[in-house]
Design a protein around this motif. Structure first.
Motif, PDB file in Angstrom:
ATOM      1  N   THR A 265       0.871  -1.172   0.000  1.00  0.00           N
ATOM      2  CA  THR A 265       0.000   0.000   0.000  1.00  0.00           C
ATOM      3  C   THR A 265       0.904   1.217   0.000  1.00  0.00           C
ATOM      4  N   ILE A 266       0.720   2.116  -0.986  1.00  0.00           N
ATOM      5  CA  ILE A 266       1.639   3.252  -1.124  1.00  0.00           C
ATOM      6  C   ILE A 266       0.868   4.557  -1.268  1.00  0.00           C
ATOM      7  N   THR A 267       1.557   5.667  -0.956  1.00  0.00           N
ATOM      8  CA  THR A 267       1.040   7.015  -1.205  1.00  0.00           C
ATOM      9  C   THR A 267       2.119   7.790  -1.964  1.00  0.00           C
ATOM     10  N   ARG A 268       1.756   8.964  -2.465  1.00  0.00           N
ATOM     11  CA  ARG A 268       2.729   9.786  -3.185  1.00  0.00           C
ATOM     12  C   ARG A 268       3.827  10.312  -2.265  1.00  0.00           C
ATOM     13  N   GLU A 269       3.547  10.347  -0.950  1.00  0.00           N
ATOM     14  CA  GLU A 269       4.528  10.876   0.007  1.00  0.00           C
ATOM     15  C   GLU A 269       5.533   9.825   0.454  1.00  0.00           C
ATOM     16  N   ASP A 270       5.305   8.559   0.168  1.00  0.00           N
ATOM     17  CA  ASP A 270       6.209   7.502   0.629  1.00  0.00           C
ATOM     18  C   ASP A 270       7.593   7.676   0.007  1.00  0.00           C
ATOM     19  N   LYS A 274      11.256   7.443  -7.395  1.00  0.00           N
ATOM     20  CA  LYS A 274      10.294   8.326  -8.074  1.00  0.00           C
ATOM     21  C   LYS A 274       9.733   7.704  -9.345  1.00  0.00           C
ATOM     22  N   ASP A 275      10.553   6.930 -10.075  1.00  0.00           N
ATOM     23  CA  ASP A 275      10.052   6.264 -11.284  1.00  0.00           C
ATOM     24  C   ASP A 275       9.027   5.189 -10.934  1.00  0.00           C
ATOM     25  N   PHE A 276       9.267   4.497  -9.824  1.00  0.00           N
ATOM     26  CA  PHE A 276       8.323   3.471  -9.370  1.00  0.00           C
ATOM     27  C   PHE A 276       6.972   4.105  -9.054  1.00  0.00           C
ATOM     28  N   LYS A 277       6.993   5.219  -8.302  1.00  0.00           N
ATOM     29  CA  LYS A 277       5.733   5.888  -7.948  1.00  0.00           C
ATOM     30  C   LYS A 277       5.033   6.438  -9.188  1.00  0.00           C
ATOM     31  N   GLN A 278       5.811   7.001 -10.106  1.00  0.00           N
ATOM     32  CA  GLN A 278       5.213   7.583 -11.303  1.00  0.00           C
ATOM     33  C   GLN A 278       4.469   6.518 -12.115  1.00  0.00           C
ATOM     34  N   ILE A 279       5.070   5.361 -12.278  1.00  0.00           N
ATOM     35  CA  ILE A 279       4.413   4.280 -13.021  1.00  0.00           C
ATOM     36  C   ILE A 279       3.176   3.798 -12.276  1.00  0.00           C
ATOM     37  N   GLY A 297      16.241  -2.114  -9.507  1.00  0.00           N
ATOM     38  CA  GLY A 297      16.143  -3.237 -10.420  1.00  0.00           C
ATOM     39  C   GLY A 297      15.056  -2.977 -11.450  1.00  0.00           C
ATOM     40  N   TYR A 298      14.529  -4.069 -12.017  1.00  0.00           N
ATOM     41  CA  TYR A 298      13.448  -3.972 -13.001  1.00  0.00           C
ATOM     42  C   TYR A 298      12.156  -4.500 -12.398  1.00  0.00           C
ATOM     43  N   HIS A 299      11.042  -3.832 -12.723  1.00  0.00           N
ATOM     44  CA  HIS A 299       9.759  -4.137 -12.091  1.00  0.00           C
ATOM     45  C   HIS A 299       8.654  -4.322 -13.128  1.00  0.00           C
ATOM     46  N   ILE A 300       7.599  -5.025 -12.685  1.00  0.00           N
ATOM     47  CA  ILE A 300       6.266  -4.846 -13.243  1.00  0.00           C
ATOM     48  C   ILE A 300       5.334  -4.620 -12.054  1.00  0.00           C
ATOM     49  N   VAL A 301       4.307  -3.794 -12.267  1.00  0.00           N
ATOM     50  CA  VAL A 301       3.396  -3.414 -11.187  1.00  0.00           C
ATOM     51  C   VAL A 301       1.960  -3.615 -11.645  1.00  0.00           C
ATOM     52  N   GLN A 302       1.128  -4.114 -10.734  1.00  0.00           N
ATOM     53  CA  GLN A 302      -0.314  -4.217 -10.984  1.00  0.00           C
ATOM     54  C   GLN A 302      -1.050  -3.349  -9.961  1.00  0.00           C
ATOM     55  N   LEU A 303      -1.974  -2.526 -10.434  1.00  0.00           N
ATOM     56  CA  LEU A 303      -2.788  -1.711  -9.533  1.00  0.00           C
ATOM     57  C   LEU A 303      -4.044  -2.488  -9.172  1.00  0.00           C
ATOM     58  N   ASP A 304      -4.172  -2.836  -7.891  1.00  0.00           N
ATOM     59  CA  ASP A 304      -5.342  -3.573  -7.422  1.00  0.00           C
ATOM     60  C   ASP A 304      -6.517  -2.656  -7.127  1.00  0.00           C
ATOM     61  N   LYS A 305      -6.272  -1.594  -6.335  1.00  0.00           N
ATOM     62  CA  LYS A 305      -7.383  -0.740  -5.917  1.00  0.00           C
ATOM     63  C   LYS A 305      -6.882   0.650  -5.563  1.00  0.00           C
ATOM     64  N   LEU A 311      -2.781   3.709  -2.871  1.00  0.00           N
ATOM     65  CA  LEU A 311      -2.940   2.654  -3.866  1.00  0.00           C
ATOM     66  C   LEU A 311      -2.608   1.311  -3.236  1.00  0.00           C
ATOM     67  N   ASP A 312      -3.453   0.316  -3.485  1.00  0.00           N
ATOM     68  CA  ASP A 312      -3.115  -1.071  -3.187  1.00  0.00           C
ATOM     69  C   ASP A 312      -2.528  -1.656  -4.460  1.00  0.00           C
ATOM     70  N   ILE A 313      -1.268  -2.037  -4.424  1.00  0.00           N
ATOM     71  CA  ILE A 313      -0.600  -2.555  -5.614  1.00  0.00           C
ATOM     72  C   ILE A 313       0.063  -3.894  -5.316  1.00  0.00           C
ATOM     73  N   ARG A 314       0.453  -4.583  -6.384  1.00  0.00           N
ATOM     74  CA  ARG A 314       1.353  -5.723  -6.290  1.00  0.00           C
ATOM     75  C   ARG A 314       2.512  -5.444  -7.240  1.00  0.00           C
ATOM     76  N   HIS A 315       3.684  -5.902  -6.876  1.00  0.00           N
ATOM     77  CA  HIS A 315       4.809  -5.684  -7.782  1.00  0.00           C
ATOM     78  C   HIS A 315       5.771  -6.857  -7.746  1.00  0.00           C
ATOM     79  N   ILE A 316       6.507  -6.989  -8.816  1.00  0.00           N
ATOM     80  CA  ILE A 316       7.570  -7.989  -8.935  1.00  0.00           C
ATOM     81  C   ILE A 316       8.840  -7.238  -9.306  1.00  0.00           C
ATOM     82  N   ILE A 317       9.900  -7.497  -8.577  1.00  0.00           N
ATOM     83  CA  ILE A 317      11.201  -6.907  -8.905  1.00  0.00           C
ATOM     84  C   ILE A 317      12.185  -8.022  -9.205  1.00  0.00           C
ATOM     85  N   MET A 318      12.938  -7.846 -10.265  1.00  0.00           N
ATOM     86  CA  MET A 318      14.021  -8.767 -10.605  1.00  0.00           C
ATOM     87  C   MET A 318      15.285  -7.940 -10.799  1.00  0.00           C
TER      88      MET A 318
END
Length: 481
Positions: A265-270, A274-279, A297-305, A311-318
């Motif tokens: 769970t993230i906010t803009r203030e966390d 910055k690239d992670f939040k922007q995406i 690293g490299y990510h993909i992100v899914q926005l749940d809610k 934002l409630d998100i899920r992410h994968i970092i490799m």
């Protein structure tokens, strides 16, 4: 009241506020020391002292503050928690504990009434999940944790943590609002310092100013390409084949959130990349991003809610892997740079500006900023034991041997350190220690603002004190005499 005693009370009053504001991005984690074993030792002692099936007296109501009840057991539990944190039972009375709990209830009660304060259940659930994972990891067993908290099962403990954390978050949010506009002028700092008797002025421990130069092993492009290709395959399975993002995160993500299916769970203030939040904030609900790069690293992100500002998100970092050849090349490079500095061909400041690969410090010649105070000084007692000897034995201007370190994600890098200044233990001096004195003066002003707020709100809030606590000599007018 002695100045040192007042400082103690100021620190005690701001425990919850400091904890709430502790999410600071640190430039170098090696400069922070934490006692990882104390909590485990103290909890285990507590568990050993708890005898099963002991008959307990009925839990009475010690006080009522607004909509909140304070039970006798709440005071007992707060004492146990204080002892776990190393506070002796003889140092604090039940009346002081009751007063502290009543303050927290007062903050929380008025936070619920304040329409500008919002604390989401999702935030508290995420906080409680992380807390539970840390505690289990520290103590080694969920069963021991359940025994310590006297809970029948994991869900009961989660419910208890949720309740505690939500109340604390509400209380800290209310405190933050009370002091958000409190500022202090240089003249007020001077007046604050001058009124401290000379024999009661605080003593500051040995401090140092440190600069570092960092060289990171290069990640080969073919390694980056492999990671991006793998993330594209994972994304295709999720988007086109119906695979579960959470399952893929458990299998492939290379960070601590993987055990929870990459959930955050993230906010803009966390304090996130910055690239992670922007995406993340550019996505629609249910959408999965294409692979992108951050500093980690490299990510993909899914926005749940979307939950208001959260934002409630899920992410994968490799994380692309370095090779033994690039590691050796980085070590050779920093060794040669160190030789240039030691031989006098270049200053440490100039070398850091020219060669260092740590962008946060490179522009200041590698000078490190203490994330706790915002200035350049570090108390020696706050430095990681792994590098304490390296720093403590340096003279001003000397350069350490090449040290190997690693990031939070396990990526190795090399660094050299120099001591730019040393400040021996000393009594507070206005000109030399202005930043620290200003912080103390600001805290006192904030403390006074909170005291004024408490006085006003106690008078207009329903308060009922029961039993032995009616005989307490509280600092605040809880008995409304």
């Amino acid at each position: 009241m002695k100045f040192t005693t007042k400082l103690y009370l100021l620190a005690f009053a701001f425990i919850s506020l400091t904890a709430a504001n502790a999410q600071i991005t640190q430039q170098d984690s090696t400069l922070v020391i934490t006692d990882k074993d104390n909590l485990t030792r103290e909890i285990e002692k507590k568990i050993d002292s708890v005898k099963p099936f002991v008959r307990r007296k009925a839990d009475g109501i010690a006080a009522v503050i607004g909509d909140y009840l304070i039970l006798d057991s709440d005071i007992t539990k707060m004492r146990e928690d204080a002892e776990v944190q190393g506070v002796s039972s003889s140092e604090i009375s039940n009346c002081q504990l009751a007063g502290r709990i009543m303050e927290n209830k007062l903050y929380a009660h008025h936070a619920l009434l304040d329409s500008t304060i919002f604390v989401s259940d999702a935030e508290i659930t995420s906080m409680s999940d992380q807390q539970l994972s840390r505690m289990v990891s520290q103590i080694g067993s969920l069963d021991k944790l359940l025994e310590f908290y006297r809970k029948e099962d994991e869900q009961a403990l989660r419910d208890e943590l949720f309740k505690i954390n939500k109340e604390r978050r509400l209380a800290s949010a209310m405190q933050e609002k009370i002091i958000e506009n409190v500022e202090i002028t240089p003249e007020e700092v001077r007046v604050f310092f001058d009124k401290i008797p000379e024999d009661e002025r605080p003593k500051f421990g040995d401090e140092v100013e440190i600069a570092q130069l960092v060289i990171k092993p290069e990640v080969p492009k073919e390694e980056e390409d492999k990671v991006v290709a793998k993330l594209n395959d994972i994304r295709n399975d999720i988007v086109n084949e119906g695979s579960s993002f959470a399952t893929k995160a458990v299998l492939y993500s290379q960070d601590a959130t993987s055990s929870k299916g990459g959930q955050m769970t993230i906010t803009r203030e966390d304090p996130l990349d910055k690239d992670f939040k922007q995406i993340a904030f550019s996505l629609r609900e249910g959408e999965v991003s294409k692979p992108f790069k951050s500093q980690f690293g490299y990510h993909i992100v899914q926005l749940d809610k979307i939950r208001g500002q959260q934002l409630d998100i899920r992410h994968i970092i490799m994380i692309p892997q370095v090779t033994s050849a690039t590691v050796e090349a980085a070590k050779t490079k920093i060794t040669e740079i160190r030789e240039e500095i030691v031989s006098g061909k270049i200053t440490f400041d100039a070398a850091a500006r020219k060669y260092s690969e740590e962008k946060e410090t490179r522009g200041d010649g590698g000078q490190l900023i203490n994330p706790q105070s915002g200035d350049t000084r570090f108390e020696l007692t706050d430095i990681d034991p792994l590098i304490y000897d390296k720093v403590n034995n340096l003279k001003k201007g000397e350069v350490s041997l090449v040290l190997m370190d690693q990031t939070r994600t396990g990526q190795k890098f090399f660094k050299i350190i120099t001591l730019t200044e040393r400040y021996p233990e000393h009594i507070a001096d206005y000109s030399k220690d202005y930043t620290k004195i200003k912080e103390l003066a600001l805290r006192e002003k904030q403390f006074n603002a909170i005291e004024e707020w408490q006085t006003e709100k106690i008078s207009e809030t329903y308060v009922k004190i029961n039993g032995i606590y009616r005989d307490c000599d509280f600092n605040s007018n809880w008995l409304k005499n």
